[in-house]
Design a protein around this motif. Sequence first.
Motif, mmCIF file in Angstrom:
data_model
loop_
_atom_site.group_PDB
_atom_site.id
_atom_site.type_symbol
_atom_site.label_atom_id
_atom_site.label_comp_id
_atom_site.label_asym_id
_atom_site.label_seq_id
_atom_site.Cartn_x
_atom_site.Cartn_y
_atom_site.Cartn_z
ATOM 1 N N GLU A 1 0.802 -1.226 0.000
ATOM 2 C CA GLU A 1 0.000 0.000 0.000
ATOM 3 C C GLU A 1 0.835 1.276 0.000
ATOM 4 O O GLU A 1 0.291 2.374 -0.131
ATOM 5 C CB GLU A 1 -0.937 -0.007 1.219
ATOM 6 C CG GLU A 1 -1.981 -1.117 1.162
ATOM 7 C CD GLU A 1 -2.750 -1.269 2.458
ATOM 8 O OE1 GLU A 1 -2.482 -0.467 3.398
ATOM 9 O OE2 GLU A 1 -3.591 -2.178 2.552
ATOM 10 N N ARG A 2 2.156 1.144 0.117
ATOM 11 C CA ARG A 2 3.010 2.333 0.127
ATOM 12 C C ARG A 2 3.014 3.011 -1.231
ATOM 13 O O ARG A 2 3.072 2.367 -2.276
ATOM 14 C CB ARG A 2 4.446 1.946 0.476
ATOM 15 C CG ARG A 2 4.654 1.542 1.912
ATOM 16 C CD ARG A 2 4.701 2.723 2.838
ATOM 17 N NE ARG A 2 5.861 3.570 2.623
ATOM 18 C CZ ARG A 2 6.230 4.541 3.432
ATOM 19 N NH1 ARG A 2 5.523 4.798 4.518
ATOM 20 N NH2 ARG A 2 7.289 5.278 3.178
ATOM 21 N N THR A 3 2.958 4.321 -1.217
ATOM 22 C CA THR A 3 3.035 5.091 -2.464
ATOM 23 C C THR A 3 4.443 5.623 -2.710
ATOM 24 O O THR A 3 4.738 6.140 -3.776
ATOM 25 C CB THR A 3 2.055 6.275 -2.425
ATOM 26 O OG1 THR A 3 2.357 7.098 -1.285
ATOM 27 C CG2 THR A 3 0.613 5.766 -2.329
ATOM 28 N N LYS A 4 5.312 5.503 -1.708
ATOM 29 C CA LYS A 4 6.706 5.927 -1.854
ATOM 30 C C LYS A 4 7.585 4.989 -1.036
ATOM 31 O O LYS A 4 7.108 4.320 -0.121
ATOM 32 C CB LYS A 4 6.892 7.374 -1.380
ATOM 33 C CG LYS A 4 6.516 7.619 0.067
ATOM 34 C CD LYS A 4 6.758 9.079 0.447
ATOM 35 C CE LYS A 4 6.371 9.330 1.912
ATOM 36 N NZ LYS A 4 6.642 10.727 2.313
ATOM 37 N N ASN B 1 11.557 -2.929 -2.245
ATOM 38 C CA ASN B 1 10.106 -3.073 -2.396
ATOM 39 C C ASN B 1 9.724 -4.275 -3.252
ATOM 40 O O ASN B 1 8.648 -4.323 -3.842
ATOM 41 C CB ASN B 1 9.463 -1.805 -2.969
ATOM 42 C CG ASN B 1 7.997 -1.686 -2.575
ATOM 43 O OD1 ASN B 1 7.618 -2.090 -1.468
ATOM 44 N ND2 ASN B 1 7.163 -1.163 -3.455
#
Length: 354
Positions: free
Chosen positions: A93-96, A197
């Motif tokens: 769910e991380r955007t960065k 990631n």
Amino acid sequence: MEKYTKIMEIGRGSYGVVWKAMNKQTGEVVAIKKLNNEYKTNEDSMNLREVKSLIKIVNHPNIVKLKEIIRENNTLFLIFEYMECDLYQLMVERTKPFSESEIRNMCFQILQGLAYMHHKGYMHRDLKPENILVSKNILKIGDLGSARETNGEQPYTHYNVTTLCYRAPEVFLRSPCYNSSVDMWAFGAIMAELYTNQAVFDGSSDADVMQKICGVLGTPTESTWLSGLDLARNVLYRFPDFPGMRFSELLPTASSDAVNLVASLLSWCPSDRPTAMEALQHPFFHGCYCVPPTIRLEDTSLNSVPLVFKMAKQRELLKEKRSLTSCGSGLEKLDSNEDQILMLQSINFFDFME
């Protein structure tokens, strides 16, 4: 089970199903794990590996808490504290990318849980992002269904030990005497994944994963893993020929301390990997320690030395005591000074959520 109200299903697998639920009497939200197998007696329930390990490993802030065990009509329900999500979900769910301070704090918490678990004589054997639970900036190791005592009867099983991309090479090669060093390999793979990631050794089969490991570490030699070459011959496995790569190239955004720690954790030879206690003393984590001035180690000869150097001294003492098995995966008994170090470790001195 009448005192609980189910809210929603939050997980399902071969073991059973997990629900988010609420205690009607207290209003507390919990996680209920219903197991598929039948348990006809209380003795059967208490002999369950996950139950035995969780009862022995109690009240550590970085290990999920088992609150209650309920057996009803030969069905076993394990009542856990509720956690909001797992580390895998957090990464997806991380955007960065995570900052290094975030990664440092997360890894520090995971290692504290591992150090305590290993100190109590257990190895997790299935450490992966899905089994690291997260809630309000706190990380806790969960799902001890594959946990085993490190001094348990050998040989240990090799099937279903850790998800493929977090499985240590000695497990792939069916070493009869692996132990907590397999958790340290898995932790190293997770730490690397927090920077990239994506799973570093993601593969569809044993051979595929081993090829990816060789691609990063290079083909093992007599100097890097002599006993591993013997294991490979025993199972008729031939390592693919790769020169390997620099970990700084694999982790371009990581600091030199982080790169050094990951490289040591992802060592071919199990005895070359640091223990969880040793990893906690690595320079990468020096900023995570905060000790009240009234707390001191029992060894008065160290009292005038800054904590970081005390940690280094303790590490050297531990190394002197280490006795290695022929396959290089022996677990050292932690002494009383290590208990004190565990007590000195801080849990959350800075938030990892930006």
